[in-house]
Motif scaffolding. Structure first.
Motif, mmCIF file in Angstrom:
data_model
loop_
_atom_site.group_PDB
_atom_site.id
_atom_site.type_symbol
_atom_site.label_atom_id
_atom_site.label_comp_id
_atom_site.label_asym_id
_atom_site.label_seq_id
_atom_site.Cartn_x
_atom_site.Cartn_y
_atom_site.Cartn_z
ATOM 1 N N ILE A 14 -93.991 -45.699 0.346
ATOM 2 C CA ILE A 14 -93.501 -47.022 -0.052
ATOM 3 C C ILE A 14 -91.986 -47.117 -0.194
ATOM 4 O O ILE A 14 -91.416 -48.201 -0.041
ATOM 5 C CB ILE A 14 -94.177 -47.448 -1.386
ATOM 6 C CG1 ILE A 14 -94.028 -48.947 -1.625
ATOM 7 C CG2 ILE A 14 -93.630 -46.648 -2.563
ATOM 8 C CD1 ILE A 14 -94.795 -49.459 -2.823
ATOM 9 N N ILE A 15 -91.299 -46.007 -0.451
ATOM 10 C CA ILE A 15 -89.905 -46.086 -0.887
ATOM 11 C C ILE A 15 -88.970 -46.725 0.142
ATOM 12 O O ILE A 15 -88.141 -47.573 -0.204
ATOM 13 C CB ILE A 15 -89.387 -44.683 -1.309
ATOM 14 C CG1 ILE A 15 -87.989 -44.784 -1.915
ATOM 15 C CG2 ILE A 15 -89.433 -43.711 -0.152
ATOM 16 C CD1 ILE A 15 -87.907 -45.662 -3.150
ATOM 17 N N ILE A 16 -89.085 -46.345 1.429
ATOM 18 C CA ILE A 16 -88.186 -46.911 2.445
ATOM 19 C C ILE A 16 -88.430 -48.408 2.599
ATOM 20 O O ILE A 16 -87.481 -49.210 2.661
ATOM 21 C CB ILE A 16 -88.365 -46.199 3.801
ATOM 22 C CG1 ILE A 16 -88.053 -44.707 3.656
ATOM 23 C CG2 ILE A 16 -87.471 -46.845 4.856
ATOM 24 C CD1 ILE A 16 -86.631 -44.417 3.201
ATOM 25 N N CYS A 17 -89.698 -48.785 2.655
ATOM 26 C CA CYS A 17 -90.037 -50.215 2.781
ATOM 27 C C CYS A 17 -89.542 -50.998 1.577
ATOM 28 O O CYS A 17 -89.034 -52.124 1.718
ATOM 29 C CB CYS A 17 -91.546 -50.382 2.938
ATOM 30 S SG CYS A 17 -92.210 -49.674 4.449
ATOM 31 N N PHE A 18 -89.675 -50.410 0.390
ATOM 32 C CA PHE A 18 -89.229 -51.081 -0.828
ATOM 33 C C PHE A 18 -87.724 -51.314 -0.791
ATOM 34 O O PHE A 18 -87.236 -52.421 -1.101
ATOM 35 C CB PHE A 18 -89.607 -50.260 -2.054
ATOM 36 C CG PHE A 18 -89.149 -50.872 -3.356
ATOM 37 C CD1 PHE A 18 -89.831 -51.941 -3.912
ATOM 38 C CD2 PHE A 18 -88.022 -50.381 -4.001
ATOM 39 C CE1 PHE A 18 -89.399 -52.522 -5.105
ATOM 40 C CE2 PHE A 18 -87.585 -50.943 -5.189
ATOM 41 C CZ PHE A 18 -88.274 -52.022 -5.739
ATOM 42 N N ILE A 26 -84.127 -59.685 5.747
ATOM 43 C CA ILE A 26 -85.578 -59.527 5.578
ATOM 44 C C ILE A 26 -86.079 -60.304 4.362
ATOM 45 O O ILE A 26 -87.020 -61.083 4.447
ATOM 46 C CB ILE A 26 -85.950 -58.030 5.466
ATOM 47 C CG1 ILE A 26 -85.575 -57.303 6.752
ATOM 48 C CG2 ILE A 26 -87.444 -57.879 5.163
ATOM 49 C CD1 ILE A 26 -85.759 -55.804 6.699
ATOM 50 N N LYS A 27 -85.458 -60.063 3.214
ATOM 51 C CA LYS A 27 -85.753 -60.796 1.974
ATOM 52 C C LYS A 27 -87.232 -60.748 1.582
ATOM 53 O O LYS A 27 -87.785 -61.714 1.054
ATOM 54 C CB LYS A 27 -85.313 -62.258 2.089
ATOM 55 C CG LYS A 27 -83.829 -62.440 2.357
ATOM 56 C CD LYS A 27 -83.465 -63.912 2.508
ATOM 57 C CE LYS A 27 -82.001 -64.104 2.836
ATOM 58 N NZ LYS A 27 -81.660 -65.533 3.033
ATOM 59 N N PHE A 28 -87.849 -59.612 1.821
ATOM 60 C CA PHE A 28 -89.260 -59.497 1.427
ATOM 61 C C PHE A 28 -89.415 -59.483 -0.086
ATOM 62 O O PHE A 28 -90.482 -59.806 -0.613
ATOM 63 C CB PHE A 28 -89.852 -58.219 2.032
ATOM 64 C CG PHE A 28 -91.350 -58.096 1.844
ATOM 65 C CD1 PHE A 28 -92.221 -58.910 2.553
ATOM 66 C CD2 PHE A 28 -91.878 -57.160 0.957
ATOM 67 C CE1 PHE A 28 -93.591 -58.799 2.383
ATOM 68 C CE2 PHE A 28 -93.252 -57.046 0.788
ATOM 69 C CZ PHE A 28 -94.107 -57.862 1.499
ATOM 70 N N ASN A 29 -88.344 -59.128 -0.791
ATOM 71 C CA ASN A 29 -88.399 -59.106 -2.252
ATOM 72 C C ASN A 29 -88.739 -60.474 -2.826
ATOM 73 O O ASN A 29 -89.283 -60.581 -3.931
ATOM 74 C CB ASN A 29 -87.071 -58.612 -2.832
ATOM 75 C CG ASN A 29 -85.902 -59.504 -2.454
ATOM 76 O OD1 ASN A 29 -85.613 -59.682 -1.272
ATOM 77 N ND2 ASN A 29 -85.224 -60.067 -3.440
ATOM 78 N N ARG A 30 -88.465 -61.532 -2.078
ATOM 79 C CA ARG A 30 -88.793 -62.885 -2.538
ATOM 80 C C ARG A 30 -90.294 -63.127 -2.521
ATOM 81 O O ARG A 30 -90.774 -64.103 -3.091
ATOM 82 C CB ARG A 30 -88.083 -63.909 -1.653
ATOM 83 C CG ARG A 30 -86.565 -63.788 -1.694
ATOM 84 C CD ARG A 30 -85.874 -64.702 -0.707
ATOM 85 N NE ARG A 30 -86.017 -66.099 -1.062
ATOM 86 C CZ ARG A 30 -85.446 -67.101 -0.389
ATOM 87 N NH1 ARG A 30 -84.683 -66.836 0.663
ATOM 88 N NH2 ARG A 30 -85.633 -68.346 -0.762
ATOM 89 N N SER A 88 -96.557 -51.168 2.392
ATOM 90 C CA SER A 88 -95.877 -50.724 3.602
ATOM 91 C C SER A 88 -96.385 -51.485 4.827
ATOM 92 O O SER A 88 -95.604 -51.863 5.705
ATOM 93 C CB SER A 88 -96.076 -49.223 3.801
ATOM 94 O OG SER A 88 -95.513 -48.506 2.724
ATOM 95 N N CYS A 89 -97.684 -51.722 4.875
ATOM 96 C CA CYS A 89 -98.270 -52.421 6.026
ATOM 97 C C CYS A 89 -97.884 -53.891 6.055
ATOM 98 O O CYS A 89 -97.501 -54.430 7.109
ATOM 99 C CB CYS A 89 -99.793 -52.278 6.000
ATOM 100 S SG CYS A 89 -100.382 -50.581 6.273
ATOM 101 N N VAL A 90 -97.991 -54.562 4.926
ATOM 102 C CA VAL A 90 -97.643 -55.983 4.874
ATOM 103 C C VAL A 90 -96.146 -56.178 5.115
ATOM 104 O O VAL A 90 -95.727 -57.115 5.804
ATOM 105 C CB VAL A 90 -98.074 -56.600 3.522
ATOM 106 C CG1 VAL A 90 -97.562 -58.037 3.391
ATOM 107 C CG2 VAL A 90 -99.588 -56.566 3.385
ATOM 108 N N PHE A 91 -95.337 -55.286 4.559
ATOM 109 C CA PHE A 91 -93.891 -55.343 4.796
ATOM 110 C C PHE A 91 -93.579 -55.200 6.286
ATOM 111 O O PHE A 91 -92.785 -55.963 6.852
ATOM 112 C CB PHE A 91 -93.183 -54.240 4.008
ATOM 113 C CG PHE A 91 -91.731 -54.080 4.369
ATOM 114 C CD1 PHE A 91 -90.772 -54.931 3.838
ATOM 115 C CD2 PHE A 91 -91.322 -53.085 5.250
ATOM 116 C CE1 PHE A 91 -89.425 -54.799 4.186
ATOM 117 C CE2 PHE A 91 -89.977 -52.938 5.597
ATOM 118 C CZ PHE A 91 -89.033 -53.796 5.061
#
Length: 230
Positions: A14-18, A26-30, A88-91
């Motif tokens: 998870i760490i790299i994707c996070f 990318i702004k996946f954190n939103r 990781s997959c959804v990201f």
């Protein structure tokens, strides 16, 4: 140090994707809230499945590679697995879908769903005496039909393509969990409960199990982020 093996697998998954979730392009954190709601909802079902299989000896965990904390009979690391792997997959899906056109032709996707579901049901019937095979292929075939024809999910084709792209990572993670590079597996399987066909050390059922889990994570992720602004 071996007791941290499963924990380390989750962390490095998870760490790299996070970290890249906060990238300005990318702004996946939103979408963290949408992801967490989706993953917890889906995980609750898969954890119940996991608890039952573990309690009935379909699979079990090697104490050498876990820290020892358990809930519902499952190692803490196994519970984290249902958050880390979907993240990781959804990201990855989010990134690829954002920057590339991955949509399938409607008819091709429909045929793919039908053929895949029928294949799942045939395998489930042929190996109906193997509980892991029976449950995994039956529920996956049913999920495909429900998602596509009832819930109108028109992204199964591209989700399947992304899952294929993720296969190297899948082989790395599940390979270690099932014994690749270790003296003994972290997760052990009762040979009477699955087909016995393995990709390296990974039961083929694990691939289908993961595919179904990711499809449902994506479905609810879409639902919960529907009103969010990109």
């Amino acid at each position: 140090m071996w007791q941290y093996t499963y924990l380390a697998i989750n962390f490095f998954t998870i760490i790299i994707c996070f970290i890249f979730s906060f990238h300005p392009k990318i702004k996946f954190n939103r979408h963290f809230k949408a992801f967490l709601l989706a993953s917890v909802l889906v995980a609750s079902v898969f954890i119940a499945w996991d608890v039952w299989f573990t309690a009935n000896g379909v699979w079990w965990f090697n104490d050498r590679y876990i820290i020892g904390a358990r809930l519902f009979g499952l190692p803490l690391e196994e519970l984290l697995f249902f958050i880390c792997i979907p993240f990781s997959c959804v990201f990855t899906y989010h990134c690829l879908d954002k920057f590339f056109k991955l949509d399938w032709n409607v008819n091709v996707e429909k045929i793919f769903v039908i053929v895949s579901a029928v294949a799942c049901f045939i395998i489930a019937y042929l190996f109906k005496d193997r509980i892991y095979t029976l449950v995994t292929f039956t529920t996956t075939g049913t999920s495909l039909l429900i998602l596509y024809f009832v819930l109108k999910a028109r992204w199964i084709g591209k989700a399947s393509f992304v899952y294929l792209i993720l296969m190297p990572g899948f082989f790395a993670v599940n390979g270690i969990l099932t014994g690749t590079g270790l003296e003994s597996p972290i997760v052990n399987y009762n040979p009477d409960d699955f087909i016995g066909f393995r990709m390296l050390t990974i039961p083929v059922e694990d691939t289908v199990y993961g595919y179904e889990m990711i499809l449902w994570n994506l479905f609810f992720f879409y639902k919960f982020k529907k009103n969010e602004q990109d």
